[in-house]
Design an enzyme around this catalytic site. Structure first.
Site, PDB file in Angstrom:
ATOM      1  CB  CYS A 206      -0.965   0.077   1.237  1.00  0.00           C
ATOM      2  SG  CYS A 206      -2.025  -1.204   1.291  1.00  0.00           S
TER       3      CYS A 206
ATOM      4  CG  HIS B 280      -3.206   3.927   1.644  1.00  0.00           C
ATOM      5  ND1 HIS B 280      -3.506   3.395   0.255  1.00  0.00           N
ATOM      6  CD2 HIS B 280      -3.304   2.861   2.352  1.00  0.00           C
ATOM      7  CE1 HIS B 280      -3.950   2.102   0.398  1.00  0.00           C
ATOM      8  NE2 HIS B 280      -3.662   1.863   1.759  1.00  0.00           N
TER       9      HIS B 280
ATOM     10  CG  ASN C 186      -6.419  -0.682   0.772  1.00  0.00           C
ATOM     11  OD1 ASN C 186      -5.799  -0.168  -0.170  1.00  0.00           O
ATOM     12  ND2 ASN C 186      -6.005  -1.004   1.943  1.00  0.00           N
TER      13      ASN C 186
HETATM   14  N1  ACO Z   1     -18.705  -7.384   9.086  1.00  0.00           N
HETATM   15  C1  ACO Z   1     -19.102  -7.696  10.277  1.00  0.00           C
HETATM   16  N2  ACO Z   1     -18.239  -7.954  11.505  1.00  0.00           N
HETATM   17  C2  ACO Z   1     -16.909  -7.978  11.214  1.00  0.00           C
HETATM   18  C3  ACO Z   1     -16.330  -7.633   9.725  1.00  0.00           C
HETATM   19  C4  ACO Z   1     -17.186  -7.418   8.813  1.00  0.00           C
HETATM   20  N3  ACO Z   1     -16.774  -7.242   7.622  1.00  0.00           N
HETATM   21  N4  ACO Z   1     -15.118  -7.828   9.950  1.00  0.00           N
HETATM   22  C5  ACO Z   1     -14.617  -8.151  11.278  1.00  0.00           C
HETATM   23  N5  ACO Z   1     -15.966  -7.898  11.899  1.00  0.00           N
HETATM   24  C6  ACO Z   1     -15.955  -8.595  13.259  1.00  0.00           C
HETATM   25  C7  ACO Z   1     -14.910  -9.309  13.808  1.00  0.00           C
HETATM   26  O1  ACO Z   1     -14.998 -10.768  13.483  1.00  0.00           O
HETATM   27  C8  ACO Z   1     -15.165  -9.116  15.473  1.00  0.00           C
HETATM   28  O2  ACO Z   1     -16.096  -9.767  15.938  1.00  0.00           O
HETATM   29  P1  ACO Z   1     -16.030 -10.587  17.123  1.00  0.00           P
HETATM   30  O3  ACO Z   1     -15.903  -9.382  18.246  1.00  0.00           O
HETATM   31  O4  ACO Z   1     -17.240 -11.176  17.303  1.00  0.00           O
HETATM   32  O5  ACO Z   1     -14.691 -11.068  17.394  1.00  0.00           O
HETATM   33  C9  ACO Z   1     -15.528  -7.518  15.503  1.00  0.00           C
HETATM   34  O6  ACO Z   1     -16.284  -7.496  14.185  1.00  0.00           O
HETATM   35  C10 ACO Z   1     -14.654  -6.458  15.747  1.00  0.00           C
HETATM   36  O7  ACO Z   1     -13.450  -6.868  15.041  1.00  0.00           O
HETATM   37  P2  ACO Z   1     -12.132  -5.968  14.997  1.00  0.00           P
HETATM   38  O8  ACO Z   1     -10.902  -6.444  14.044  1.00  0.00           O
HETATM   39  O9  ACO Z   1     -11.799  -5.425  16.275  1.00  0.00           O
HETATM   40  O10 ACO Z   1     -12.723  -4.670  14.379  1.00  0.00           O
HETATM   41  P3  ACO Z   1     -12.144  -3.301  14.108  1.00  0.00           P
HETATM   42  O11 ACO Z   1     -13.078  -2.175  14.653  1.00  0.00           O
HETATM   43  O12 ACO Z   1     -10.681  -3.208  14.164  1.00  0.00           O
HETATM   44  O13 ACO Z   1     -12.396  -2.993  12.437  1.00  0.00           O
HETATM   45  C11 ACO Z   1     -11.144  -3.257  10.639  1.00  0.00           C
HETATM   46  C12 ACO Z   1     -11.716  -3.950  11.740  1.00  0.00           C
HETATM   47  C13 ACO Z   1     -12.124  -2.239   9.640  1.00  0.00           C
HETATM   48  C14 ACO Z   1     -10.277  -4.346   9.516  1.00  0.00           C
HETATM   49  C15 ACO Z   1      -9.971  -2.387  11.146  1.00  0.00           C
HETATM   50  O14 ACO Z   1      -8.941  -2.942  11.992  1.00  0.00           O
HETATM   51  C16 ACO Z   1      -8.890  -1.794   9.916  1.00  0.00           C
HETATM   52  O15 ACO Z   1      -9.249  -0.870   9.159  1.00  0.00           O
HETATM   53  N6  ACO Z   1      -7.635  -1.987  10.317  1.00  0.00           N
HETATM   54  C17 ACO Z   1      -6.883  -1.177   9.333  1.00  0.00           C
HETATM   55  C18 ACO Z   1      -6.286  -2.247   8.448  1.00  0.00           C
HETATM   56  C19 ACO Z   1      -6.234  -1.777   6.996  1.00  0.00           C
HETATM   57  O16 ACO Z   1      -6.913  -0.804   6.626  1.00  0.00           O
HETATM   58  N7  ACO Z   1      -5.672  -2.615   6.215  1.00  0.00           N
HETATM   59  C20 ACO Z   1      -5.598  -2.359   4.898  1.00  0.00           C
HETATM   60  C21 ACO Z   1      -4.101  -2.518   4.339  1.00  0.00           C
HETATM   61  S1  ACO Z   1      -3.111  -1.787   5.554  1.00  0.00           S
HETATM   62  C22 ACO Z   1      -3.381  -0.122   4.997  1.00  0.00           C
HETATM   63  O17 ACO Z   1      -3.609   0.223   4.049  1.00  0.00           O
HETATM   64  C23 ACO Z   1      -3.414   0.924   6.210  1.00  0.00           C
END
Ligand code: ACO
Length: 325
Positions: free
Chosen positions: A115, A252, A282
């Site tokens: 990324c 980004h 993304n």
């Molecule tokens: N729909 C519904 N529920 C979901 C989904 C979904 N698509 N994805 C995860 N969940 C659930 C999880 O299973 C978890 O459930 P649980 O509590 O029963 O275990 C709950 O939601 C919370 O999960 P978290 O991972 O704590 O959720 P968070 O608020 O952190 O959001 C996310 C997840 C959106 C992936 C976030 O962590 C994020 O955006 N991180 C950055 C990652 C990123 O952007 N990566 C891209 C590449 S790197 C970059 O470009 C920066």
């Protein structure tokens, strides 16, 4: 003092025709449009057609950028193409693009920083220009992440999309001040101890397959805000500028919450941040040039504006660039 700057001559972007709304994921997974919007800001993304390769997306963006710059492929000395989803293991996607745009000399190569790829490519292209190795360079970010997504993993598959963006840089003698047009500074960083936070579980020398994206989302999130803000501040400092000088942050486009928190940490209003993540998710290395080209089309970015570009991704690899448009 007279210096050579890499000045922007044109930009372009391309998004594949197929639009996938959040609701489509809810048909097969335990997820919802509300959850995806609230946690990421993403509403839809584009997926490439089965017969479209990364180089095809790159070609469309490059064609628009060349037209925008009033150039043809024959005017280019070099192409630096950032991608984590090349057409083939080799040859490089950049050389496919070189042939497709009718570039008859010079050189073209791929660069991989996931990324953060576009920032790395921009820094390399700038160095080629400033050192006299090339005069006119096209910097491209192009990805088909839909090919490496695990569609059974709701934590990752809703995040990514396909697309491409391109920027043309050309050498120009300048004053050597922060008022110059062009790339004023770049800041690159990586830390391999975080390899396991975001990776693909395959590869040429490990599994002889492509593998699929695996991610510890919360961990990546935590690193993202602090590393983006500190790299952004470093790039500004290197250019002799401060956050008050910024007309637009072009981040980004991974997650709206990361974008908002980073802007807040840097003391920049969201009125000065380009946001396109809602429409294409993304797109990894393509996300910054896509956002740049869309913001120019929207009439947001204008000649002379000071832009701060910043990105982070797998590696972890991250960086920023100060660019006067
Ligand atoms: N729909 C519904 N529920 C979901 C989904 C979904 N698509 N994805 C995860 N969940 C659930 C999880 O299973 C978890 O459930 P649980 O509590 O029963 O275990 C709950 O939601 C919370 O999960 P978290 O991972 O704590 O959720 P968070 O608020 O952190 O959001 C996310 C997840 C959106 C992936 C976030 O962590 C994020 O955006 N991180 C950055 C990652 C990123 O952007 N990566 C891209 C590449 S790197 C970059 O470009 C920066």
């Amino acid at each position: 003092m007279s210096v050579i700057r890499a000045v922007v001559k044109g930009c372009g972007h391309y998004l594949p025709e197929r639009v996938v709304e959040n609701e489509e994921f809810a048909k097969t997974l335990d997820t919802s449009d509300e959850w995806i919007r609230a946690r990421t800001g993403i509403e839809r993304r584009h997926f490439a057609a089965d017969d479209q390769k990364t180089s095809d997306l790159a070609f469309e963006a490059a064609t628009m950028a060349l037209k925008n710059a009033g150039m043809t492929g024959a005017d280019l000395d070099a192409i630096v193409l950032a991608t984590a989803t090349p057409d083939q293991t080799f040859p490089s996607t950049a050389t496919r693009l070189q042939h497709a745009v009718g570039m008859i000399g010079g050189f073209a190569f791929d660069l991989q920083a996931v990324c953060a790829g576009f920032i790395y490519a921009l820094a390399n292209a700038t160095a080629l220009i400033e050192s006299g190795h090339a005069k006119t360079v096209m910097v491209v970010g192009a990805e088909t992440f839909s090919r490496i997504i695990d569609f059974t993993d709701r934590g990752t598959c809703v995040l990514f999309g396909d697309g491409a963006g391109a920027l043309i840089l050309q050498a120009k003698e300048s004053e050597g001040t922060g008022e110059d047009r062009g790339v004023l500074s770049t800041d690159l960083n990586s830390d391999g101890k975080y390899n396991d936070l975001l990776y693909v579980d395959g590869g040429v020398s490990s599994t002889q397959s492509t593998g699929l994206v695996r991610m510890q989302g919360q961990e990546v999130f935590k690193h993202a805000v602090s590393k983006l803000a500190s790299s952004g501040e470093k790039a500004l400092e290197l250019a002799g500028l401060t956050a008050d000088d910024i007309d637009w942050i072009v981040p980004h486009q991974a997650n709206l919450r990361i974008i908002k928190r980073t802007a807040k940490k840097m003391g920049v209003s969201m009125d000065n941040v380009v946001v396109t993540v809602q429409d294409h998710g993304n797109t990894s290395a393509a996300s910054i040039p896509l956002a740049l080209s869309i913001a120019v089309e929207r009439g947001q970015i204008k000649k002379g504006d000071l832009l701060l570009l910043e990105a982070i991704g797998g590696g972890l690899a991250w960086g920023a660039a100060a660019v006067r448009w």
